[in-house]
Design a protein around this motif. Structure first.
Motif, short mmCIF file in Angstrom:
data_model
loop_
_atom_site.label_atom_id
_atom_site.label_comp_id
_atom_site.label_asym_id
_atom_site.label_seq_id
_atom_site.Cartn_x
_atom_site.Cartn_y
_atom_site.Cartn_z
N ARG A 99 -17.60 -1.09 57.37
CA ARG A 99 -18.85 -0.60 57.93
C ARG A 99 -18.91 -0.90 59.42
O ARG A 99 -18.17 -1.72 59.94
N THR B 240 -19.57 6.11 58.86
CA THR B 240 -19.52 5.17 59.97
C THR B 240 -18.97 5.89 61.19
O THR B 240 -18.05 6.70 61.06
N THR C 163 -23.23 2.34 61.20
CA THR C 163 -23.14 2.95 59.88
C THR C 163 -24.52 3.48 59.56
O THR C 163 -25.51 2.76 59.71
#
Lengths: 225, 283
Positions: B68, B104, B111
């Motif tokens: 992320r 992302t 993200t």
């Protein structure tokens, strides 16, 4: 011992017996899909619904998971049960119309109508293969992943599992892919169910060394169109 | 390396059946996602099957198997936020970041995810960035939110934020003031104590501002270390009976001039502290 009434007949069973087993003892037929002796009850397919209780307080429960209670009144084929069961069959048929087992159950219950869009999925998420792998094969190579719409069965990370012994147990118990292996002539089947080593739920391209011997595969062919 | 890390982690949760989610949460907190090798290691070392671990990891939306970004933006699309224009905010965020919800950015900065309800319906449409809530968001504010997030939202302005105030403390045993006006942190006299950890021993100055976590010390104290605090005047150890509700390390009590006690967690990096002003407790 627990005494209960099934379809008006009294029966005494040992404590801990499920309604399904009690009904079987009296020879009342209850259709099942995700139930298998030797595997823990799961209650996923909802085919085995029965009605318990009386009057306005009656309700539908899955007989494979409900333990017998003292004085319980059970009806296995009431109007309500029948309606619920037919709906379940229709839904299962919508998910996996190519499954011979589901087709047989549908014809047995005279389900001739299909109100849902046919999905030709490979899996009804009954969990038979997962329990087979964990409880009988002691491998736990496959399991449920994700949740809701995207719930699926397969190996972790979608790669070949280290603990899978290619026993084929998952394929053997699968009610959705049976036709895929035996087509409509089970007696002439080449693979006998277990030669198809790749679990139907595993992604094919990543399993080139474990391919499906049913070529062309019915489910895959239908999906293409 | 990985196996050591996991075994350390499991040690803390040893023997607890339901600890898997906490273990995964800690991994997620450290890496911001669940790396495959760590999941495999957790399965091996905790004796669970990989299938179970993977099942749990994929079941909960809080866990991610993909790396992320540095900042997590959650845009609420619940009923209340939806009617107040949540989808327009989501579109604007997607447009500005150039990604779809659940993705992302290529530079690993952001993200974006959509959530179904954050329980703050009266504030809708709500956007949450790294735990900071933005309420009644308009499309025109999106750019500002992104810029602010890039700079970091945890930076508080000490001069203007009214949640921050200085405290004066003294040793609980000798009642000598611990304030050091020569060594200032955040523009206020700091709290000077003697600390020891491992073989090391030296002074440490803590910001006296409630809400500021700035610390300077003679020796660099590694994160997660539990430090012993001593009064620099009477050399008694500053220790009470309480332990930290978050990390279980002992709490360090200090008496506040004017009445009350403040307790700090003795673990470096743990921000838990309790302010007890005789009856009212702030945490």
């Amino acid at each position: 011992m627990v005494t209960l009434t099934i379809n008006g007949l009294q029966v005494s069973v040992e404590e801990g017996t499920t309604l399904l087993e009690a009904a079987k003892f009296l020879n009342f037929p209850i259709p099942t899909l995700c139930h298998m002796e030797g595997l823990s009850p799961y209650g996923a397919c909802r085919l085995c619904v029965v009605e318990i209780g009386e009057g306005p307080r009656s309700r539908l429960v899955t007989s494979c998971t409900y333990p017998a209670e003292e004085g319980l009144v059970v009806r296995t084929t009431s109007k309500r049960v029948d309606r619920a069961r037919r709906m379940v069959i229709e839904l299962l048929l919508g998910t996996c119309p190519q499954s011979k087992i589901i087709q047989d159950i549908a014809s047995k219950y005279n389900v001739r109508q299909q109100r849902f869009r046919q999905e030709y999925d490979d899996c009804i998420l009954c969990g038979l293969c997962v329990r087979m792998c964990a409880e009988q094969m002691m491998a736990k190579a496959i399991g449920f992943r994700g949740r809701g719409e995207t719930r699926s069965i397969g190996t972790p990370f979608d790669v070949k599992s280290d603990v899978c012994r290619l026993c084929g147990g998952c394929i053997y118990v699968c009610p959705a892919c049976q036709l895929r292996c035996t087509y409509n002539q089970p007696e002439k089947a080449v693979c006998g169910g277990c030669a198809n080593i790749a679990a139907p739920c595993l992604k094919k391209p990543e399993f080139e060394d474990m391919m499906c011997y049913m070529d062309p595969c019915v489910a895959c062919e239908i999906k293409k169109d | 390396m990985v196996s050591e890390e996991v075994s350390k982690l499991l040690e803390r949760h040893e023997g607890k059946q339901g600890a898997l989610i906490s273990i995964l949460e800690e991994i997620q907190a450290r890496y911001s996602y669940l790396p495959q090798e760590l999941l495999r290691e957790v399965a091996v070392q905790s004796g669970r099957s990989l299938t179970d671990v993977y099942g749990v990891a994929t079941f909960y939306k809080a866990f991610s198997l993909q790396p992320r970004g540095k900042h997590l933006i959650s845009v609420c699309l619940g009923t209340a936020c939806h009617v107040r224009g949540g989808p327009a905010i989501a579109d604007e965020l997607e447009k500005q970041l150039g990604i779809k919800a659940g993705q992302t950015t290529p530079d690993r900065e952001f993200t974006l995810e959509s959530v179904n309800c954050l329980g703050a319906c009266a504030l809708g449409p709500v956007v949450v960035v790294d735990g900071h809530y933005f309420s009644n968001v308009k499309s025109s504010q999106v750019k500002e939110i992104l810029e602010k997030s890039k700079k970091g939202l945890d930076i508080v302005e000490i001069d203007t934020d009214e949640r921050i105030f200085p405290i004066e403390v003294s040793c609980a045993r000798c009642n000598h003031s611990l304030m050091d006006s020569e060594h200032q942190i955040d523009g206020h006299p700091s709290i000077r104590v003697t600390v020891s950890f491992g073989q090391r021993h030296g002074w440490m100055c803590i910001s006296s501002l409630w809400g500021s976590y700035n610390v300077t010390s003679k020796h660099e104290i590694p994160y997660e270390t539990i430090v012993n605090f001593f009064c620099p005047h009477c050399h008694a150890e500053l220790i009470g009976g309480a332990s930290c509700s978050e990390c279980n390390a002992p709490m360090v009590p200090m008496v506040i001039r004017g009445g009350g006690v403040v307790q700090l967690c003795s673990r470096r990096g743990c921000k838990n502290h309790i302010l007890d002003l005789g009856g009212t407790v702030f945490e």
